[in-house]
Write a protein that holds these residues in place. Structure first.
Motif: not given
Ligand code: PHE
Length: 456
Positions: A80-94, A408-422
């Motif tokens: 829910r932020r601009n792409p730069v901040r979003t990737m930073e935020l989710l990168g930390q979170e996940e 982007i797909v590596v992030f969504a598929g491997w870094v983000m946890c399964r529950n977040s994406t489902s």
């Protein structure tokens, strides 16, 4: 719909969500449908020998484009932020790292570079509105139409001016953030564009060379398929779907929670692919009917469609409408190209939307002169992929977008946890499993194989 709106507290929210979902689909469609479909697809397909290229392109759209688009939207909505901040935020979170923001940064840069040459070509479509109105194509021969294009792009002042006008229009609309007007424009533009493409298709079918055009587009000759053309097909899939650079991610940030990401993606991908196919089917028969060559390059559309308009009844009218619509389509894509950068500047540097847009817009305008000059003064100045224009196009479409998409797909598929994406995709059923298989294995491995083989 109306029955749900009977007086309880949910009324406005139900209506609001419906409208926002449409707004989102329209905004993404507006960004996807553009010069990529009508100008770029036919000329790239022509340069790469047709059939086999088209087949690979379609495979890339379905197996790679679709999962990348879904990943971008779900990341955007989660951050829910601009792409730069979003990737930073989710990168930390996940549990990964902050460095994922570089993916967002590369997207901002890709948007700037793409728009720098996109605007030059969009300027041509603006100028072709005037040429159409003045009746310049009525009864014109292939030679005359070709000469008109050659003389036009040969004059850097003319196409520089057209580029300037297009950038001014883009800056104006992005600075004001006129989403409402945009929504209406796209709602009308896409069906109208489809209708005009059908008209041109009808003309092509009657040209006597439809079979040849069809054969060129759909008879694969794998002998002619090099890794270079496979990469071009992959790059074209990314370019035409507006993925790999954060445009769709930026739009996804405003998406209501319960909207189906799969449904929205499927709608956009279908509309975008249909328009590209129609453009090819309209243009290639004209190429063969007029003894032109499919590998004509960036001028292909401008050297073929005016011939059809010049010969049909009401051609001045239809030609004018066509180039107006194409300019509109380019305009709504330009907005998507600027959005990641503008959103980033607004949030990161605390600037107003107008300031951010003017800053980015001026930068893009200046860089664009590299492409303006590639068709005249500097047309002989070639390195690596060709002229400055060719290089900016190659670097963005064939390197930056696929690389961005890969991350982007590596992030969504491997870094983000399964529950977040489902959770974001709203299912953990069969559909989710297919997405995850594509996002974890098919798309990243596919992109890597193509990049490695084509670039080494
Ligand atoms: N998809 C647009 C087109 O086909 C171009 C584009 C690329 C727009 C990337 C936004 C982001 O014309």
């Amino acid at each position: 719909m109306l029955s749900n709106q009977a007086g309880d507290g949910k009324r406005s929210s139900v209506h609001g969500h419906w409208s926002s979902r449409m707004a989102f689909i329209l905004a993404v469609t507006g960004s996807a449908v553009g010069l990529g479909n009508i100008w770029k697809f036919p000329y790239i397909a022509g340069q790469n020998g047709g059939g086999a290229f088209v087949l690979v392109y379609l495979l890339c759209v379905v197996l790679i484009g679709m999962p990348v688009m879904m990943s971008e939207i779900l990341i955007g909505r989660r951050g829910r932020r601009n792409p730069v901040r979003t990737m930073e935020l989710l990168g930390q979170e996940e549990g990964g790292s902050r460095h994922w923001k570089l993916v967002g940064g590369m997207g901002v840069l890709a948007g700037v570079l793409i728009l720098s040459y996109y605007s030059v070509v969009a300027g041509w479509t603006l100028a072709y509105i005037l040429k159409s109105v003045s009746g310049a194509f009525v009864g014109a021969t292939p030679d005359a139409v070709g000469a008109q294009f050659g003389n036009f792009v040969g004059d850097w002042r003319l196409i520089g001016l057209a580029h300037t006008v297009f950038m001014a229009l883009s800056i104006f609309v992005v600075a004001r953030g006129v989403e409402r007007g945009l929504e209406q424009a796209v709602r009308f533009m896409v069906p109208a564009l489809l209708l005009l493409m059908l008209l041109l298709l009808g003309y092509s079918i009657n040209s006597g060379y439809f079979g040849q055009g069809l054969a060129f587009m759909f008879t694969p000759d794998f002998e002619r398929l090099t890794w270079g053309s496979v990469l071009a097909a992959l790059g074209q899939a990314f370019f035409t779907l507006s993925i790999g650079m954060g445009a769709v991610m930026a739009y996804g940030a405003y998406l209501p929670e319960e909207t189906s990401i799969t449904g929205a993606s499927a709608a956009v991908v279908t509309a975008d692919t249909a328009i590209a196919m129609l453009a090819g089917l309209a243009i290639f028969p004209l190429v063969f009917a007029n003894n032109l060559t499919p590998a004509d390059g960036p001028g292909l559309v401008f050297n073929t469609l005016p011939l059809a308009f010049g010969q049909m009844a009401g051609g001045v009218f239809f030609s004018t409408i066509f180039f107006v619509l194409l300019s509109f389509a380019a305009w709504t894509s330009a907005i998507g190209l600027m959005e990641p950068g503008v959103a980033w500047i607004v949030e990161h540097f605390n600037k107003t939307r107008a300031q951010a847009t003017i800053a980015i817009g001026l930068l893009i305008w200046v860089i664009g002169f590299g492409s303006v000059l590639s068709f005249n003064v500097l047309s002989d100045f070639k390195f690596l992929a060709g002229t400055i224009f060719d290089n900016v196009d190659y670097l963005t479409s064939n390197i930056m977008l696929p690389l961005g998409g890969l991350l982007i797909v590596v992030f969504a598929g491997w870094v983000m946890c399964r529950n977040s994406t489902s959770d974001e995709l709203g299912t953990s059923g069969a559909l989710f499993k297919v997405w995850r298989l594509l996002a974890r294995f098919v798309a990243p491995i596919g992109i890597l194989i193509v990049l490695i083989n084509a670039v080494r």
